[in-house]
Design a protein around this motif. Structure first.
Motif, PDB file in Angstrom:
ATOM      1  N   THR A 177       0.830  -1.192   0.000  1.00 51.57           N
ATOM      2  CA  THR A 177       0.000   0.000   0.000  1.00 51.57           C
ATOM      3  C   THR A 177       0.869   1.249   0.000  1.00 51.57           C
ATOM      4  O   THR A 177       0.417   2.309  -0.376  1.00 51.57           O
ATOM      5  CB  THR A 177      -0.904   0.015   1.232  1.00 51.57           C
ATOM      6  N   LEU A 178       2.119   1.087   0.423  1.00 49.48           N
ATOM      7  CA  LEU A 178       3.022   2.224   0.496  1.00 49.48           C
ATOM      8  C   LEU A 178       3.973   2.201  -0.700  1.00 49.48           C
ATOM      9  O   LEU A 178       4.871   1.371  -0.755  1.00 49.48           O
ATOM     10  CB  LEU A 178       3.839   2.124   1.783  1.00 49.48           C
ATOM     11  N   PRO A 179       3.810   3.120  -1.653  1.00 43.78           N
ATOM     12  CA  PRO A 179       4.660   3.085  -2.856  1.00 43.78           C
ATOM     13  C   PRO A 179       6.150   3.152  -2.523  1.00 43.78           C
ATOM     14  O   PRO A 179       6.962   2.544  -3.202  1.00 43.78           O
ATOM     15  CB  PRO A 179       4.230   4.320  -3.636  1.00 43.78           C
ATOM     16  N   VAL A 180       6.494   3.851  -1.439  1.00 44.12           N
ATOM     17  CA  VAL A 180       7.916   4.050  -1.146  1.00 44.12           C
ATOM     18  C   VAL A 180       8.606   2.727  -0.791  1.00 44.12           C
ATOM     19  O   VAL A 180       9.813   2.589  -0.894  1.00 44.12           O
ATOM     20  CB  VAL A 180       8.094   5.114  -0.028  1.00 44.12           C
ATOM     21  N   LEU A 181       7.809   1.720  -0.408  1.00 45.20           N
ATOM     22  CA  LEU A 181       8.415   0.436  -0.028  1.00 45.20           C
ATOM     23  C   LEU A 181       8.925  -0.349  -1.229  1.00 45.20           C
ATOM     24  O   LEU A 181       9.683  -1.295  -1.067  1.00 45.20           O
ATOM     25  CB  LEU A 181       7.411  -0.421   0.752  1.00 45.20           C
ATOM     26  N   SER A 182       8.492   0.006  -2.432  1.00 45.51           N
ATOM     27  CA  SER A 182       9.073  -0.697  -3.569  1.00 45.51           C
ATOM     28  C   SER A 182      10.304   0.050  -4.079  1.00 45.51           C
ATOM     29  O   SER A 182      10.834  -0.273  -5.124  1.00 45.51           O
ATOM     30  CB  SER A 182       8.050  -0.892  -4.677  1.00 45.51           C
ATOM     31  N   ASN A 183      10.746   1.020  -3.288  1.00 45.39           N
ATOM     32  CA  ASN A 183      11.978   1.732  -3.610  1.00 45.39           C
ATOM     33  C   ASN A 183      13.116   1.259  -2.714  1.00 45.39           C
ATOM     34  O   ASN A 183      12.884   0.656  -1.680  1.00 45.39           O
ATOM     35  CB  ASN A 183      11.788   3.240  -3.391  1.00 45.39           C
ATOM     36  N   VAL A 184      14.318   1.575  -3.149  1.00 47.61           N
ATOM     37  CA  VAL A 184      15.467   1.301  -2.311  1.00 47.61           C
ATOM     38  C   VAL A 184      16.056   2.647  -1.909  1.00 47.61           C
ATOM     39  O   VAL A 184      16.068   3.592  -2.695  1.00 47.61           O
ATOM     40  CB  VAL A 184      16.479   0.385  -3.041  1.00 47.61           C
ATOM     41  N   LEU A 185      16.472   2.716  -0.632  1.00 51.55           N
ATOM     42  CA  LEU A 185      17.023   3.980  -0.121  1.00 51.55           C
ATOM     43  C   LEU A 185      18.519   4.037  -0.410  1.00 51.55           C
ATOM     44  O   LEU A 185      19.247   3.103  -0.115  1.00 51.55           O
ATOM     45  CB  LEU A 185      16.777   4.072   1.389  1.00 51.55           C
ATOM     46  N   LEU A 186      18.958   5.130  -0.984  1.00 52.82           N
ATOM     47  CA  LEU A 186      20.390   5.384  -1.166  1.00 52.82           C
ATOM     48  C   LEU A 186      20.735   6.568  -0.281  1.00 52.82           C
ATOM     49  O   LEU A 186      20.161   7.649  -0.454  1.00 52.82           O
ATOM     50  CB  LEU A 186      20.705   5.744  -2.622  1.00 52.82           C
ATOM     51  N   ALA A 187      21.647   6.370   0.665  1.00 50.17           N
ATOM     52  CA  ALA A 187      21.987   7.477   1.554  1.00 50.17           C
ATOM     53  C   ALA A 187      23.483   7.464   1.818  1.00 50.17           C
ATOM     54  O   ALA A 187      24.080   6.395   1.941  1.00 50.17           O
ATOM     55  CB  ALA A 187      21.224   7.356   2.869  1.00 50.17           C
ATOM     56  N   THR A 188      24.078   8.641   1.914  1.00 53.43           N
ATOM     57  CA  THR A 188      25.491   8.689   2.262  1.00 53.43           C
ATOM     58  C   THR A 188      25.615   8.447   3.756  1.00 53.43           C
ATOM     59  O   THR A 188      24.799   8.909   4.548  1.00 53.43           O
ATOM     60  CB  THR A 188      26.088  10.058   1.923  1.00 53.43           C
ATOM     61  N   ASP A 189      26.637   7.674   4.152  1.00 54.51           N
ATOM     62  CA  ASP A 189      26.831   7.365   5.569  1.00 54.51           C
ATOM     63  C   ASP A 189      28.341   7.306   5.792  1.00 54.51           C
ATOM     64  O   ASP A 189      28.989   6.325   5.445  1.00 54.51           O
ATOM     65  CB  ASP A 189      26.154   6.019   5.893  1.00 54.51           C
ATOM     66  N   GLY A 190      28.899   8.382   6.349  1.00 55.81           N
ATOM     67  CA  GLY A 190      30.352   8.459   6.498  1.00 55.81           C
ATOM     68  C   GLY A 190      30.986   8.448   5.118  1.00 55.81           C
ATOM     69  O   GLY A 190      30.605   9.226   4.248  1.00 55.81           O
ATOM     70  N   ASP A 191      31.914   7.510   4.903  1.00 54.80           N
ATOM     71  CA  ASP A 191      32.546   7.469   3.590  1.00 54.80           C
ATOM     72  C   ASP A 191      32.005   6.306   2.765  1.00 54.80           C
ATOM     73  O   ASP A 191      32.657   5.794   1.872  1.00 54.80           O
ATOM     74  CB  ASP A 191      34.073   7.374   3.728  1.00 54.80           C
ATOM     75  N   ARG A 192      30.817   5.843   3.116  1.00 53.80           N
ATOM     76  CA  ARG A 192      30.213   4.755   2.335  1.00 53.80           C
ATOM     77  C   ARG A 192      28.803   5.142   1.896  1.00 53.80           C
ATOM     78  O   ARG A 192      28.205   6.083   2.411  1.00 53.80           O
ATOM     79  CB  ARG A 192      30.145   3.476   3.186  1.00 53.80           C
ATOM     80  N   LEU A 193      28.288   4.368   0.951  1.00 51.71           N
ATOM     81  CA  LEU A 193      26.914   4.575   0.501  1.00 51.71           C
ATOM     82  C   LEU A 193      26.057   3.487   1.134  1.00 51.71           C
ATOM     83  O   LEU A 193      26.381   2.298   1.045  1.00 51.71           O
ATOM     84  CB  LEU A 193      26.852   4.478  -1.021  1.00 51.71           C
ATOM     85  N   LYS A 194      24.982   3.906   1.778  1.00 53.78           N
ATOM     86  CA  LYS A 194      24.116   2.927   2.448  1.00 53.78           C
ATOM     87  C   LYS A 194      22.904   2.646   1.568  1.00 53.78           C
ATOM     88  O   LYS A 194      22.214   3.566   1.130  1.00 53.78           O
ATOM     89  CB  LYS A 194      23.669   3.493   3.791  1.00 53.78           C
ATOM     90  N   LEU A 195      22.664   1.359   1.300  1.00 52.38           N
ATOM     91  CA  LEU A 195      21.462   0.943   0.573  1.00 52.38           C
ATOM     92  C   LEU A 195      20.539   0.292   1.577  1.00 52.38           C
ATOM     93  O   LEU A 195      20.989  -0.420   2.462  1.00 52.38           O
ATOM     94  CB  LEU A 195      21.809  -0.070  -0.514  1.00 52.38           C
ATOM     95  N   SER A 196      19.250   0.510   1.413  1.00 54.74           N
ATOM     96  CA  SER A 196      18.360  -0.022   2.415  1.00 54.74           C
ATOM     97  C   SER A 196      17.001  -0.314   1.793  1.00 54.74           C
ATOM     98  O   SER A 196      16.503   0.454   0.973  1.00 54.74           O
ATOM     99  CB  SER A 196      18.325   1.044   3.503  1.00 54.74           C
ATOM    100  N   ALA A 197      16.441  -1.486   2.137  1.00 59.37           N
ATOM    101  CA  ALA A 197      15.110  -1.855   1.651  1.00 59.37           C
ATOM    102  C   ALA A 197      14.322  -2.432   2.801  1.00 59.37           C
ATOM    103  O   ALA A 197      14.891  -2.980   3.750  1.00 59.37           O
ATOM    104  CB  ALA A 197      15.201  -2.875   0.517  1.00 59.37           C
ATOM    105  N   ASN A 198      13.007  -2.290   2.740  1.00 59.35           N
ATOM    106  CA  ASN A 198      12.184  -2.647   3.893  1.00 59.35           C
ATOM    107  C   ASN A 198      10.793  -3.002   3.400  1.00 59.35           C
ATOM    108  O   ASN A 198      10.221  -2.282   2.598  1.00 59.35           O
ATOM    109  CB  ASN A 198      12.102  -1.420   4.818  1.00 59.35           C
ATOM    110  N   ASN A 199      10.266  -4.154   3.824  1.00 58.95           N
ATOM    111  CA  ASN A 199       8.869  -4.440   3.486  1.00 58.95           C
ATOM    112  C   ASN A 199       8.033  -4.683   4.736  1.00 58.95           C
ATOM    113  O   ASN A 199       7.014  -5.358   4.688  1.00 58.95           O
ATOM    114  CB  ASN A 199       8.761  -5.606   2.502  1.00 58.95           C
ATOM    115  N   PHE A 200       8.481  -4.175   5.851  1.00 57.07           N
ATOM    116  CA  PHE A 200       7.811  -4.299   7.151  1.00 57.07           C
ATOM    117  C   PHE A 200       7.815  -5.720   7.667  1.00 57.07           C
ATOM    118  O   PHE A 200       7.202  -6.021   8.681  1.00 57.07           O
ATOM    119  CB  PHE A 200       6.382  -3.758   7.112  1.00 57.07           C
ATOM    120  N   GLU A 201       8.451  -6.636   6.950  1.00 59.13           N
ATOM    121  CA  GLU A 201       8.611  -7.978   7.487  1.00 59.13           C
ATOM    122  C   GLU A 201      10.115  -8.221   7.584  1.00 59.13           C
ATOM    123  O   GLU A 201      10.621  -8.720   8.579  1.00 59.13           O
ATOM    124  CB  GLU A 201       7.966  -8.998   6.542  1.00 59.13           C
TER     125      GLU A 201
END
Lengths: 331, 393
Positions: free
Chosen positions: B26-50
């Motif tokens: 129901t949440l469109p953002v959950l079919s996305n992957v998060l790209l975020a800078t974290d220190g000197d690395r790139l953080k990827l993150s996905a979540n489907n509430f399970e």
């Protein structure tokens, strides 16, 4: 300026809110709840109110300010699942997905809440699949079903739930709410309140639907014309109106309230009439016919409405109903 | 946000988090992957509430920022690129990510990172239980397959984790079979668990139920890990977090009580057969060809030799009314009485495929009592299969 609140307020039904709040505070919140009552009377609103209450993290639950309360309103709360498609049937796969979700621990709230609106649209398979979950939900799960009439559900579903039956609200309460909360002009609020038969949700929808009053006026004019038409014209009208079943239903419902009012006026009843704005025409109609005649038309229109839900050919159905109307040379 | 990283690294990171992307939500953002800078690395993150997965990949960060991008499109795009450097730049005003690699350039429209539900992450204050990755992967392999795939009893779709002083036990069952494996931890975890609010309940050891899928994913993403894996139970015991070197995997727990599986494991036996794992697996696979059409029933006729110096034998019989039949004979050293029992061939194949030792023992009592499989030389593994009903002639 007060902070904007996202609290889902229930208007009226005070006793039901108090009953459930008391049970919740006492730690006796029923885990399987069935909210019964006429369409648009406030069942889903009450359900969402409790979804907020159950997961609220602020003071004076539900506070309407905390993240959790806001998410329930926007429909983004990961632990609150509301299935409220109005016309679609509820299928077994949806129930299975829900069961899987309910078996997991809550993501951010205290408990997982599932609200299944208009549960009479569930297929037999879907309803049966839910039985086990309703009977012994996991400790962190609350399931709320809503339905117009428990008799329309499987008895095995009903017997597993605590039933709370909501009654129609008094017309003045609906009117006050329309004026205060939705800023309706007094005259319009009064008319809609009496038309709504105590269903605030219906009144609000009619208020926000700009063309509603126009459509109503058009159907009233149609009725005036119909009463002067001869058979062939009526049949032609029936053919045209029966193309759109939703419009047909709306028209029949409106005419039913008109003839109800006529019946009341003719029989000298003091009960409040619904269509104030048409008072003069109602009086005229009442003076022309007998009590028996008005009564028969009410029954016919009711029958026609029922037939629509039973897959009767809409055109034939409407023709039969229209031919029962009296014909007046002048009206 | 302005970031550069290598195509191989980004593609690998996306494939790791990809399994936690919601397919329909129901949440469109959950079919996305998060790209975020974290220190000197790139953080990827996905979540489907399970299931939620965080993965960090090495990158050159020129400007910090975050964005969520449709996971499917990004993964397909990055996988198709040549193995070179990818430069990414975010246009904040339109929430569009500009990617450039070799001679390809693209703009992908994203959703504001603020809308993405945070995947829990390990902090220094968390109390962790250290698990050896090698033995954890073995445990998962030997247990997860026995979990149920249908949702009629939710607890059976999960794997029970039970902690007992310095021992960890995993168990899964689906009503027809049960797989249990325990491993010794290199620390006593009773106090650690107490701190995490996961105290035992009287005589019962502290336990959790984890969705089988989460463990399958853990085994998959931990493939290259050699350092110990940290297991953390988040406060309020609602999530379990596995912390790997560059990856974190967070799973919701399944609520409910797992039945006491010890009562299903028979205490004794009347016949014990020791067999060669590979040979028996081969014979069962052949029998399965004939058993497929008749509910996968394979009959085992166990006959001891009566002479201590001679081997006994087990005869596998599979019969299909339409196709024909097959009889396979296998040498075994058997103690006890001769008997007959039938099992589902598929379950036999499943368990024989994950037994690592060259020999295993089959303990049986009657044709209507469960059979117990143990690997020889490894006391920590037990598998139980319910027998199938056979008509006695």
């Amino acid at each position: 300026m007060t902070e904007q609140t996202y609290r889902v307020d229930v208007i009226g039904h005070q006793w039901a809110v108090e009953l459930l709040t008391r049970q919740h505070n006492g730690g006796r919140m029923p885990q399987s709840l069935l909210l019964a009552g006429p369409l648009n009377v406030g069942k889903a609103t009450l359900a969402r109110h409790f979804a907020q209450l159950l997961n609220c993290t602020g003071d004076g639950k539900p506070c309407g300010v905390c993240r959790s309360c806001r998410k329930v309103v926007s429909g983004n709360h990961p632990d609150v699942r509301i299935l409220d498609d109005e016309h679609e049937t509820l299928k077994i796969d949806q129930v299975r997905d829900l069961q899987h979700e309910l078996s997991l621990s809550p993501v951010e709230g205290r408990c997982r809440v599932a609200v299944l609106c208009n549960f009479e649209r569930a297929t037999a398979g879907a309803a049966n699949a839910l039985l086990k979950t309703l009977e012994e939900p996991a400790s962190q799960v609350v399931i709320i079903l809503t339905a117009p009439d428990p008799a329309g559900l499987l008895p095995t579903i009903v017997s597993r739930c605590q039933i709370v039956t909501l009654r129609p609200l008094p017309a003045d309460q609906v009117q006050a709410a329309l004026q205060e909360k939705w800023g309706a002009p007094a005259a319009q609020a009064e008319l809609l309140a009496s038309l709504s038969a105590g269903r605030l949700g219906w009144a609000v929808r009619a208020l926000t639907d700009e063309s509603f009053l126009e459509r109503r006026q058009a159907r009233l004019d149609d009725l005036r014309d119909l009463l002067q038409m001869h058979r062939a014209e009526r049949l032609a009208y029936a053919q045209q109106l029966s193309r759109d079943v939703l419009a047909l239903k709306e028209a029949l419902t409106l005419w039913l309230t008109i003839w109800r009012d006529v019946l009341l006026l003719r029989s000298g009843s003091r009960a409040a009439i619904v269509n104030h704005d048409w008072q003069d025409s109602l009086q005229l109609l009442a003076s022309k016919g007998s009590v028996a005649q008005a009564g028969e038309i009410v029954l016919k229109l009711q029958q026609a409405l029922l037939n629509l839900d039973r897959n009767v050919n809409p055109r034939l159905n409407l023709e039969v109903a229209l031919l029962r109307l009296p014909r007046y040379a002048e009206f | 946000m302005k970031v550069s990283c290598l195509q191989e690294n980004l593609a690998k990171g996306l494939s790791i988090v990809g399994r936690a992307v919601a397919s329909r939500s129901t949440l469109p953002v959950l079919s996305n992957v998060l790209l975020a800078t974290d220190g000197d690395r790139l953080k990827l993150s996905a979540n489907n509430f399970e299931l939620g997965i965080n993965c960090w990949v090495g990158a050159k960060i020129e400007q910090e920022g975050a964005i969520t991008i449709p996971a499917r499109l990004l993964a397909d795009f990055v996988n198709s690129l040549p193995p070179e450097r990818i430069d990414m730049e975010l246009d904040e005003s339109t929430q569009t990510l500009h990617l450039r690699c070799a001679r390809f350039e693209s703009n992908i429209k994203g959703i504001d990172a603020q809308e993405f539900p945070v995947v829990a992450s390990a902090s220094d204050s968390d109390v962790a239980i250290k698990l050896d990755p090698e033995s954890l992967r073995l445990m998962i392999k030997q247990v997860v397959f026995a979990a149920a795939t249908d949702e009629s009893r939710p607890v059976f779709t999960g794997v029970l984790l039970q902690f007992d002083a310095d021992k960890l036990t995993m168990a899964a069952a689906d009503g027809f079979r049960l797989s249990v494996r325990s491993a010794v931890l290199n620390q006593n975890v009773a106090d650690t668990l107490e701190d995490a609010g996961l105290a035992g309940n009287g005589a019962k050891a502290p336990s959790l139920i984890i969705p089988a899928r989460a463990l399958t994913e853990l085994a998959r993403v931990s493939g290259e890990q050699e350092e110990p894996i940290d297991l953390i139970v988040t406060s309020g015991r609602r999530q379990i977090l596995f912390h790997l070197q560059d990856i974190e995997l967070v799973s919701q727990l399944i609520e409910g009580d797992f039945p006491d599986y010890n009562r299903i494991i028979p205490k004794g036996y009347s016949t014990r057969s020791v067999l060669d794992t590979a040979n028996f697996l081969k014979a069962v696979k052949i029998s399965h060809l004939f058993a497929r059409d008749s509910a996968n029933i394979v009959r085992l006729e166990i006959s001891p030799s009566g002479d201590e110096l001679m081997n006994g034998r087990i005869t596998l019989v599979a019969t299909s009314a339409e196709l024909g039949d097959n009889v396979a004979e296998i040498d075994a050293s058997i103690e006890g009485d001769s008997m007959e029992v039938a099992f589902n061939a598929k379950y036999l194949i499943d368990v024989l495929s994950i037994i690592d030792s060259p020999q295993f023992a089959l303990e049986t009592s009657t044709s209507s009592s469960p059979g117990v499989f143990r690997s020889i030389g490894d006391e920590n593994f037990t598998h139980v299969i319910m027998p199938m009903h056979i008509q006695t002639r």
